[in-house]
Write a protein that holds these residues in place. Structure first.
Motif, PDB file in Angstrom:
ATOM      1  N   TRP A 161       5.433   9.996 -29.279  1.00 14.26           N
ATOM      2  CA  TRP A 161       4.512   9.043 -29.440  1.00 14.26           C
ATOM      3  C   TRP A 161       4.567   7.466 -29.212  1.00 14.26           C
ATOM      4  CZ3 TRP A 161       2.317   6.463 -33.206  1.00 14.26           C
ATOM      5  CH2 TRP A 161       3.167   6.768 -34.578  1.00 14.26           C
ATOM      6  N   THR A 162       5.965   7.589 -30.732  1.00 12.83           N
ATOM      7  CA  THR A 162       6.224   6.285 -30.850  1.00 12.83           C
ATOM      8  C   THR A 162       7.525   5.441 -29.804  1.00 12.83           C
ATOM      9  OG1 THR A 162       8.255   7.121 -31.697  1.00 12.83           O
ATOM     10  CG2 THR A 162       6.243   6.849 -32.934  1.00 12.83           C
ATOM     11  N   GLU A 163       7.704   6.266 -28.541  1.00 15.71           N
ATOM     12  CA  GLU A 163       7.999   5.226 -27.241  1.00 15.71           C
ATOM     13  C   GLU A 163       7.359   5.043 -26.678  1.00 15.71           C
ATOM     14  OE1 GLU A 163      11.123   5.613 -27.111  1.00 15.71           O
ATOM     15  OE2 GLU A 163      11.296   4.691 -25.307  1.00 15.71           O
ATOM     16  N   ARG A 164       5.781   5.487 -27.197  1.00 18.18           N
ATOM     17  CA  ARG A 164       5.071   4.658 -25.495  1.00 18.18           C
ATOM     18  C   ARG A 164       4.131   2.715 -25.884  1.00 18.18           C
ATOM     19  NH1 ARG A 164      -0.342   8.374 -26.931  1.00 18.18           N
ATOM     20  NH2 ARG A 164       0.997  10.090 -27.040  1.00 18.18           N
ATOM     21  N   SER A 165       5.642   2.049 -27.292  1.00 16.84           N
ATOM     22  CA  SER A 165       5.539   0.883 -27.692  1.00 16.84           C
ATOM     23  C   SER A 165       5.861   0.336 -28.740  1.00 16.84           C
ATOM     24  CB  SER A 165       4.000   0.637 -27.634  1.00 16.84           C
ATOM     25  OG  SER A 165       3.904   0.844 -28.537  1.00 16.84           O
ATOM     26  N   THR A 166       7.004   0.015 -28.570  1.00 18.31           N
ATOM     27  CA  THR A 166       7.203  -1.063 -29.441  1.00 18.31           C
ATOM     28  C   THR A 166       6.739  -0.809 -31.038  1.00 18.31           C
ATOM     29  OG1 THR A 166       8.691  -2.164 -28.396  1.00 18.31           O
ATOM     30  CG2 THR A 166       8.829  -3.132 -30.669  1.00 18.31           C
ATOM     31  N   LYS A 167       4.727  -1.541 -31.288  1.00 19.67           N
ATOM     32  CA  LYS A 167       4.050  -0.681 -31.502  1.00 19.67           C
ATOM     33  C   LYS A 167       3.818   0.204 -32.627  1.00 19.67           C
ATOM     34  CE  LYS A 167       1.684  -5.133 -31.404  1.00 19.67           C
ATOM     35  NZ  LYS A 167       0.357  -5.960 -31.259  1.00 19.67           N
ATOM     36  N   ASP A 168       3.831   0.988 -31.481  1.00 18.39           N
ATOM     37  CA  ASP A 168       3.902   2.515 -32.453  1.00 18.39           C
ATOM     38  C   ASP A 168       5.177   2.735 -32.675  1.00 18.39           C
ATOM     39  OD1 ASP A 168       2.011   3.510 -28.844  1.00 18.39           O
ATOM     40  OD2 ASP A 168       1.798   3.334 -30.965  1.00 18.39           O
ATOM     41  N   PHE A 169       6.375   2.399 -33.040  1.00 19.69           N
ATOM     42  CA  PHE A 169       7.037   3.522 -33.541  1.00 19.69           C
ATOM     43  C   PHE A 169       7.303   2.283 -35.089  1.00 19.69           C
ATOM     44  CE2 PHE A 169      11.479   5.489 -31.832  1.00 19.69           C
ATOM     45  CZ  PHE A 169      12.212   4.451 -33.915  1.00 19.69           C
ATOM     46  N   LEU A 170       7.227   0.787 -34.549  1.00 19.16           N
ATOM     47  CA  LEU A 170       7.163   0.275 -36.159  1.00 19.16           C
ATOM     48  C   LEU A 170       5.868   0.903 -36.553  1.00 19.16           C
ATOM     49  CD1 LEU A 170       6.845  -4.170 -36.017  1.00 19.16           C
ATOM     50  CD2 LEU A 170       5.339  -2.344 -37.317  1.00 19.16           C
ATOM     51  N   VAL A 197      15.406  -1.698 -50.543  1.00 18.28           N
ATOM     52  CA  VAL A 197      15.036  -1.593 -48.964  1.00 18.28           C
ATOM     53  C   VAL A 197      16.424  -1.916 -48.165  1.00 18.28           C
ATOM     54  CG1 VAL A 197      13.993  -3.762 -48.512  1.00 18.28           C
ATOM     55  CG2 VAL A 197      13.572  -1.193 -47.028  1.00 18.28           C
ATOM     56  N   SER A 198      16.849  -0.640 -47.080  1.00 15.12           N
ATOM     57  CA  SER A 198      17.730  -1.227 -46.338  1.00 15.12           C
ATOM     58  C   SER A 198      17.228  -1.230 -45.529  1.00 15.12           C
ATOM     59  CB  SER A 198      19.212  -0.255 -46.392  1.00 15.12           C
ATOM     60  OG  SER A 198      19.506  -0.405 -47.698  1.00 15.12           O
ATOM     61  N   LEU A 199      17.571  -1.527 -43.940  1.00 15.01           N
ATOM     62  CA  LEU A 199      17.487  -1.411 -42.576  1.00 15.01           C
ATOM     63  C   LEU A 199      19.186  -0.418 -42.326  1.00 15.01           C
ATOM     64  CD1 LEU A 199      16.081  -4.463 -40.574  1.00 15.01           C
ATOM     65  CD2 LEU A 199      14.614  -2.234 -41.729  1.00 15.01           C
ATOM     66  N   VAL A 200      18.484   0.672 -41.644  1.00 19.30           N
ATOM     67  CA  VAL A 200      19.455   1.705 -41.424  1.00 19.30           C
ATOM     68  C   VAL A 200      18.869   2.214 -39.816  1.00 19.30           C
ATOM     69  CG1 VAL A 200      20.340   3.946 -41.454  1.00 19.30           C
ATOM     70  CG2 VAL A 200      18.956   2.878 -42.794  1.00 19.30           C
ATOM     71  N   ALA A 201      19.955   1.743 -38.813  1.00 19.37           N
ATOM     72  CA  ALA A 201      20.287   1.968 -37.452  1.00 19.37           C
ATOM     73  C   ALA A 201      20.372   3.286 -36.957  1.00 19.37           C
ATOM     74  CB  ALA A 201      20.908   1.348 -37.274  1.00 19.37           C
ATOM     75  N   TYR A 202      20.894   4.395 -36.399  1.00 20.81           N
ATOM     76  CA  TYR A 202      21.517   5.328 -36.367  1.00 20.81           C
ATOM     77  C   TYR A 202      21.422   6.340 -35.096  1.00 20.81           C
ATOM     78  CZ  TYR A 202      16.533   7.450 -36.420  1.00 20.81           C
ATOM     79  OH  TYR A 202      15.474   7.438 -36.859  1.00 20.81           O
ATOM     80  N   GLU A 203      22.211   6.906 -34.856  1.00 18.76           N
ATOM     81  CA  GLU A 203      21.866   7.929 -33.003  1.00 18.76           C
ATOM     82  C   GLU A 203      21.841   9.231 -33.926  1.00 18.76           C
ATOM     83  OE1 GLU A 203      25.991   5.674 -31.870  1.00 18.76           O
ATOM     84  OE2 GLU A 203      25.192   6.266 -30.189  1.00 18.76           O
ATOM     85  N   ASP A 204      21.252   9.617 -33.000  1.00 23.07           N
ATOM     86  CA  ASP A 204      20.780  10.835 -33.599  1.00 23.07           C
ATOM     87  C   ASP A 204      20.387  12.054 -32.461  1.00 23.07           C
ATOM     88  OD1 ASP A 204      16.524  11.217 -33.902  1.00 23.07           O
ATOM     89  OD2 ASP A 204      18.030  10.357 -32.437  1.00 23.07           O
ATOM     90  N   ASN A 205      20.952  11.912 -31.410  1.00 18.89           N
ATOM     91  CA  ASN A 205      21.329  12.748 -30.009  1.00 18.89           C
ATOM     92  C   ASN A 205      20.116  13.195 -29.402  1.00 18.89           C
ATOM     93  OD1 ASN A 205      24.134  13.325 -30.065  1.00 18.89           O
ATOM     94  ND2 ASN A 205      23.801  14.793 -31.708  1.00 18.89           N
ATOM     95  N   ASP A 206      18.901  11.435 -29.298  1.00 16.09           N
ATOM     96  CA  ASP A 206      17.656  11.952 -28.871  1.00 16.09           C
ATOM     97  C   ASP A 206      17.603  10.294 -28.610  1.00 16.09           C
ATOM     98  OD1 ASP A 206      14.495  12.144 -30.507  1.00 16.09           O
ATOM     99  OD2 ASP A 206      14.725  12.745 -28.225  1.00 16.09           O
ATOM    100  N   PRO A 207      18.227   9.969 -27.631  1.00 14.91           N
ATOM    101  CA  PRO A 207      17.702   8.608 -26.785  1.00 14.91           C
ATOM    102  C   PRO A 207      16.683   7.866 -26.304  1.00 14.91           C
ATOM    103  CG  PRO A 207      19.946   9.989 -24.980  1.00 14.91           C
ATOM    104  CD  PRO A 207      19.188  10.483 -26.911  1.00 14.91           C
ATOM    105  N   ASN A 208      16.040   9.462 -25.770  1.00 13.52           N
ATOM    106  CA  ASN A 208      15.109   8.853 -25.325  1.00 13.52           C
ATOM    107  C   ASN A 208      13.317   9.219 -25.870  1.00 13.52           C
ATOM    108  OD1 ASN A 208      15.738   8.975 -22.467  1.00 13.52           O
ATOM    109  ND2 ASN A 208      16.399  11.133 -21.997  1.00 13.52           N
ATOM    110  N   ASN A 209      14.304   9.175 -27.872  1.00 10.63           N
ATOM    111  CA  ASN A 209      13.298   9.926 -28.525  1.00 10.63           C
ATOM    112  C   ASN A 209      12.178  10.812 -28.141  1.00 10.63           C
ATOM    113  OD1 ASN A 209      11.496   9.004 -30.707  1.00 10.63           O
ATOM    114  ND2 ASN A 209      10.773   7.397 -29.924  1.00 10.63           N
ATOM    115  N   ILE A 210      12.293  12.200 -27.830  1.00  7.85           N
ATOM    116  CA  ILE A 210      11.544  13.060 -27.478  1.00  7.85           C
ATOM    117  C   ILE A 210      10.871  13.808 -28.856  1.00  7.85           C
ATOM    118  CG2 ILE A 210      11.631  15.775 -26.497  1.00  7.85           C
ATOM    119  CD1 ILE A 210      13.656  14.879 -24.588  1.00  7.85           C
ATOM    120  N   HIS A 211      11.911  13.470 -29.834  1.00  2.98           N
ATOM    121  CA  HIS A 211      11.499  14.109 -31.430  1.00  2.98           C
ATOM    122  C   HIS A 211      11.029  13.169 -32.429  1.00  2.98           C
ATOM    123  CE1 HIS A 211      13.252  17.328 -30.134  1.00  2.98           C
ATOM    124  NE2 HIS A 211      13.996  17.085 -30.058  1.00  2.98           N
ATOM    125  N   GLY A 212      11.086  11.366 -32.036  1.00  3.13           N
ATOM    126  CA  GLY A 212      10.801  10.799 -33.406  1.00  3.13           C
ATOM    127  C   GLY A 212      11.589   9.773 -33.855  1.00  3.13           C
TER     128      GLY A 212
END
Lengths: 168, 151
Positions: free
Chosen positions: A5-14, A76-91
């Motif tokens: 569901w977080t892939e639906r929009s940036t606001k959802d992800f945020l 607080v830190s901001l962390v960018a990461y790769e989790d082998n889920d580029p299509n964001n199926i798992h959130g």
């Protein structure tokens, strides 16, 4: 494709990652018995405002995130990461998982500390694995063939061995 | 009466999922979770979805967000019931494993009843309704058939 569901929009992800942050603050409040009232006083806002943020983290700005963290003695830190889920199926991965992993690694503060963690890990593995031929691909010796086969059963298929990590 | 299951979260998760039970043609008026959820404001929906994510990912039960009932409560009548919470909103459901043969650890929360919190104590009526629906053979078959089709 069934995306999270977080892939639906940036606001959802945020919203979701901001909610993770608020969840960490809630844990902190619980563990220290600081009330929302006291937090509000530290921030110079009303308790209602704090409750509003906690109930709807979707409007949190980075500035507010820093203010709320610092008011509780946290950073607080901001962390960018790769989790082998580029299509964001798992959130998104819950930010508390990063915190837990960092804690388990001994809370390294700098890259020098990471080197220390790596060295300690290598030492630990060398002591734990009686037959290093398991990693080098050579034939195991007769004496150690049983422990190696037992260890193989417990190591997940995608585990990167220390030697492979060094090579990469 | 006929029912179907609609997975809301955790479609491809190995251990847990959250789904809504839907009563076809709205025949069972007690099954209210899905309709009410869809009509919630966007913040409430996102908050519930966040809570679904936390439960699915194995985060410990936080009574303020979600919890079940153990044997010591209500004489152990509702140990399969579960609730997700956000502000005054409550989504009540039950836990089951329709994939016992394939995955003994799998757990799905089937959401059935929506309610607004009125008092400090849980309204037992909601739990009774959930339990009644949980033990309904038609509902049981609908869940089982959903997972049979997924194969």
């Amino acid at each position: 494709m069934n995306t999270h569901w977080t892939e639906r929009s940036t606001k959802d992800f945020l919203f979701r990652i901001a909610a993770d942050f608020i969840s960490q603050l809630e844990d902190k409040l619980e563990s220290t018995s600081i009330t929302k009232n006291e937090l509000a006083k530290k921030l110079g806002v009303s308790k209602g405002r704090v409750s509003q943020i906690f109930n709807n983290p979707g409007n949190l700005t980075l500035q507010k995130i820093i203010e709320y963290s610092r008011a509780l003695g946290m950073k607080v830190s901001l962390v960018a990461y790769e989790d082998n889920d580029p299509n964001n199926i798992h959130g998104p991965i819950n930010s508390d998982i990063f915190r837990i992993c960092w804690t388990r690694a001994g809370k390294p503060r700098e890259f020098w500390d990471l080197q220390k963690v790596k060295d300690e890990y290598k030492q630990m593995v060398n002591l734990a694995i009686p037959d290093r031929s398991f990693y080098t691909g050579t034939e195991p010796t007769e004496k150690t063939s049983s422990p190696v086969s037992q260890i193989k059963d417990y190591i997940p298929a995608n585990t990167i061995t220390p030697l492979q990590a060094e090579a990469s | 009466m006929s029912y179907r299951v609609e997975i809301e979260s955790g479609k491809s998760h190995a251990n847990r999922s959250v789904a809504f039970l839907i009563s076809e043609n709205n025949e069972n008026k007690k099954v209210t979770a899905k309709d009410k959820f869809e009509n919630l404001d966007i913040t409430s929906k996102r908050s519930f979805r966040t809570r679904f994510d936390y439960w699915i990912s194995g985060q410990r039960n936080k009574p303020s967000r979600y919890h079940g009932w153990d044997k010591s409560e209500y004489n152990g009548r509702y140990t399969k019931c579960f609730v997700f919470k956000y502000k005054i909103h409550r989504l009540y459901g039950f836990l089951c494993n329709p994939q016992k043969e394939k995955n003994i650890r799998f757990e799905i929360c089937i959401l059935v009843v929506y309610a607004k919190k009125k008092e400090h104590e849980t309204d037992e009526t909601n739990l009774k309704n959930v339990e009644q629906i949980r033990t309904n053979i038609i509902v049981h078959n609908a869940i089982r058939n959903h997972f049979k089709e997924k194969k």
